[in-house]
Scaffold this motif. Structure first.
Motif, PDB file in Angstrom:
ATOM      1  N   ALA A 283       1.039  -1.393   0.020  1.00  0.00           N
ATOM      2  CA  ALA A 283      -0.030  -0.123   0.035  1.00  0.00           C
ATOM      3  C   ALA A 283       0.833   1.275   0.085  1.00  0.00           C
ATOM      4  O   ALA A 283       0.424   2.274  -0.589  1.00  0.00           O
ATOM      5  CB  ALA A 283      -0.984  -0.100   1.094  1.00  0.00           C
ATOM      6  N   PHE A 284       1.874   1.143   0.859  1.00  0.00           N
ATOM      7  CA  PHE A 284       2.777   2.463   0.926  1.00  0.00           C
ATOM      8  C   PHE A 284       3.879   2.322  -0.119  1.00  0.00           C
ATOM      9  O   PHE A 284       4.598   3.478  -0.497  1.00  0.00           O
ATOM     10  CB  PHE A 284       3.245   2.514   2.349  1.00  0.00           C
ATOM     11  N   GLY A 285       4.165   1.258  -0.693  1.00  0.00           N
ATOM     12  CA  GLY A 285       5.565   1.263  -1.620  1.00  0.00           C
ATOM     13  C   GLY A 285       5.383   2.162  -2.442  1.00  0.00           C
ATOM     14  O   GLY A 285       6.387   3.093  -2.776  1.00  0.00           O
TER      15      GLY A 285
ATOM     16  N   ASN B  66      -0.363   4.814  11.291  1.00  0.00           N
ATOM     17  CA  ASN B  66      -0.377   4.245  10.021  1.00  0.00           C
ATOM     18  C   ASN B  66      -1.878   3.631   9.801  1.00  0.00           C
ATOM     19  O   ASN B  66      -2.562   3.243  10.807  1.00  0.00           O
ATOM     20  CB  ASN B  66       0.531   2.977  10.094  1.00  0.00           C
ATOM     21  N   LEU B  67      -2.048   3.949   8.657  1.00  0.00           N
ATOM     22  CA  LEU B  67      -3.435   3.308   8.359  1.00  0.00           C
ATOM     23  C   LEU B  67      -3.485   3.140   6.738  1.00  0.00           C
ATOM     24  O   LEU B  67      -2.861   3.691   6.030  1.00  0.00           O
ATOM     25  CB  LEU B  67      -4.541   4.498   8.228  1.00  0.00           C
ATOM     26  N   CYS B  68      -3.885   1.634   6.429  1.00  0.00           N
ATOM     27  CA  CYS B  68      -4.072   1.159   4.788  1.00  0.00           C
ATOM     28  C   CYS B  68      -4.874   0.294   4.968  1.00  0.00           C
ATOM     29  O   CYS B  68      -5.200  -0.542   5.940  1.00  0.00           O
ATOM     30  CB  CYS B  68      -2.642   1.005   4.302  1.00  0.00           C
TER      31      CYS B  68
ATOM     32  N   SER C  84      -3.344  13.516  -0.270  1.00  0.00           N
ATOM     33  CA  SER C  84      -3.893  12.100  -0.026  1.00  0.00           C
ATOM     34  C   SER C  84      -5.211  11.718   0.218  1.00  0.00           C
ATOM     35  O   SER C  84      -5.971  12.881   0.870  1.00  0.00           O
ATOM     36  CB  SER C  84      -3.137  11.616   1.311  1.00  0.00           C
ATOM     37  N   PRO C  85      -5.900  10.736  -0.461  1.00  0.00           N
ATOM     38  CA  PRO C  85      -7.373  10.554  -0.186  1.00  0.00           C
ATOM     39  C   PRO C  85      -7.467  10.233   1.325  1.00  0.00           C
ATOM     40  O   PRO C  85      -8.434  10.570   1.771  1.00  0.00           O
ATOM     41  CB  PRO C  85      -7.650   9.169  -0.955  1.00  0.00           C
ATOM     42  N   ALA C  86      -6.502   9.875   2.027  1.00  0.00           N
ATOM     43  CA  ALA C  86      -6.767   9.823   3.669  1.00  0.00           C
ATOM     44  C   ALA C  86      -7.199  10.774   4.222  1.00  0.00           C
ATOM     45  O   ALA C  86      -7.908  10.904   5.411  1.00  0.00           O
ATOM     46  CB  ALA C  86      -5.338   9.262   4.241  1.00  0.00           C
TER      47      ALA C  86
ATOM     48  N   ARG D 239      -9.660  12.780   3.550  1.00  0.00           N
ATOM     49  CA  ARG D 239     -11.217  12.653   3.624  1.00  0.00           C
ATOM     50  C   ARG D 239     -11.566  11.751   4.885  1.00  0.00           C
ATOM     51  O   ARG D 239     -12.632  11.874   5.559  1.00  0.00           O
ATOM     52  CB  ARG D 239     -11.765  12.032   2.457  1.00  0.00           C
ATOM     53  N   LEU D 240     -10.726  10.493   5.124  1.00  0.00           N
ATOM     54  CA  LEU D 240     -11.093   9.754   6.428  1.00  0.00           C
ATOM     55  C   LEU D 240     -10.991  10.440   7.566  1.00  0.00           C
ATOM     56  O   LEU D 240     -11.740  10.544   8.369  1.00  0.00           O
ATOM     57  CB  LEU D 240     -10.148   8.482   5.987  1.00  0.00           C
ATOM     58  N   HIS D 241      -9.529  10.962   7.548  1.00  0.00           N
ATOM     59  CA  HIS D 241      -9.289  11.651   9.027  1.00  0.00           C
ATOM     60  C   HIS D 241      -9.915  12.769   9.247  1.00  0.00           C
ATOM     61  O   HIS D 241     -10.063  12.932  10.598  1.00  0.00           O
ATOM     62  CB  HIS D 241      -7.596  11.993   8.691  1.00  0.00           C
TER      63      HIS D 241
END
Ligand SMILES: CC(C)(COP(=O)(O)OP(=O)(O)OC[C@H]1O[C@@H](n2cnc3c(N)ncnc32)[C@H](O)[C@@H]1OP(=O)(O)O)[C@@H](O)C(=O)NCCC(=O)NCCS
Length: 304
Positions: A80-82, A155-157, A197-199, A201-203
């Motif tokens: 996911a983070f690569g 970390n979140l994925c 990052s799309p994250a 939106r979540l955070h």
């Protein structure tokens, strides 16, 4: 108003059928945590939230036989983070996540994984038995030194970032963080993410989202923002409703008179200078992050 009763997840019309994977008996939330760090009364600080009635899968990272589960968490994380160059070294996982903190997420019985998920995660048939579980997501939180009991979301994925849309588990990234915050009784949480990052939106949907740094040269990526959220479960359901007119936020916050442009370094630095001059505190509106493109300028808010 904060601290309203949270909306029941499956009554959420907008999310509807898309969350049906949450009812699959082959999928369960997990915690991967050493015995000393186990949470005494999971969920007790967020009463009224009925989103996670599942039997939680407990895995002990200090047991050698659980290394396969750890390998699969790290395998997912690396994939996911690569692409963004931020894969976590194995020793960081152990020293900075397992020993001080707590890993949570969703896992699926390995023998029930779809071919697309197996392929995405590189799971082969070898050694798969009925008790075997494969993590589909991970969320890592670590307690900080703050006297107020603040945690840091490290970390979140989720596997979604590796799957075609039709193969995804809708909401699993958002729900993994929600589960971890709920289970560990987290009231205040800070974290880091990159502006486009799309994250974001979540955070920005776990409570009022305060920006602590807008430009962060001490990070490997200067265009990182640091945030703090006072966890409020009554906000959470609005993540699943893009049309949400939920505006309790606007009863407490007003536009501060400027925007931030996530793709413009000068804009981030200018915002950062305002923060350093203590002109804040400044906030983002979670619903606005869903309504706009990831690269669109965002309104900055201050308290009324
Ligand atoms: C960011 C990440 C955690 C999101 O988790 P996810 O499981 O894909 O997202 P969820 O299913 O929970 O939520 C879906 C919503 O998130 C947003 N979203 C997720 N991926 C998105 C993308 N690539 N582009 C735009 N929005 C996206 C959308 O609002 C989407 O809803 P929609 O499909 O109705 O538009 C996941 O994509 C991931 O693991 N990315 C790689 C690692 C990473 O960057 N982690 C964040 C570090 S801070």
């Amino acid at each position: 108003m904060p601290n309203q009763k949270p909306t029941s997840l499956f009554n959420n019309k907008a999310a509807g059928e898309r969350l049906s994977w949450m009812r699959d008996p082959n999928i369960r939330p997990y915690v991967f945590v050493r015995p000393e760090n186990r949470i005494q009364k999971p969920g007790s600080q967020h009463p009224g939230l009925d989103w996670f009635p599942h039997q939680v899968l407990y895995k002990n990272p200090l047991e050698m036989d659980e290394v396969k589960f750890a390998d699969r968490i790290l395998g997912l994380e690396t994939k996911a983070f690569g692409p963004s160059g931020m894969a976590m070294p194995r020793w960081v996982f152990y020293d900075c996540a397992i020993v001080p903190g707590f890993v949570a997420g969703f896992a699926q019985r390995t023998n029930s994984l779809s071919p697309a998920v197996r392929l995405a995660l590189g799971v082969d048939d070898e050694n798969v038995n009925d008790d075997d579980w494969t993590p589909l997501s991970l969320f890592i939180i670590i307690p900080t030194m703050s006297l107020g009991g603040e945690w840091v979301a490290h970390n979140l994925c989720s596997v979604n970032s590796l799957l075609a849309k039709e193969e995804q588990f809708y909401g699993i990234g958002f729900l993994s963080k929600a589960f971890g915050l709920w289970y560990a009784n987290v009231r205040t949480c800070c974290g880091m993410t990159q502006w486009t990052s799309p994250a974001v939106r979540l955070h920005a949907h776990y409570g009022d989202f305060e920006v602590l740094t807008a430009f962060t040269p001490v990070h490997s990526y200067s265009r990182t923002l640091t945030y703090r959220v006072n966890v409020d479960v009554s906000h959470w359901a609005s993540f699943f409703d893009k049309q949400s007119k939920e505006s309790s936020f606007l009863t407490r916050y007003k536009p501060a008179g400027f925007e931030v442009n996530p793709t413009d370094e000068e804009s981030l630095i200018s915002f950062q200078r305002r923060l350093e001059r203590r002109e804040g505190p400044y906030f983002l509106h979670g619903n606005e992050t869903l309504a706009k493109a990831l690269t669109d300028p965002l309104t900055i808010y201050s308290r009324k």
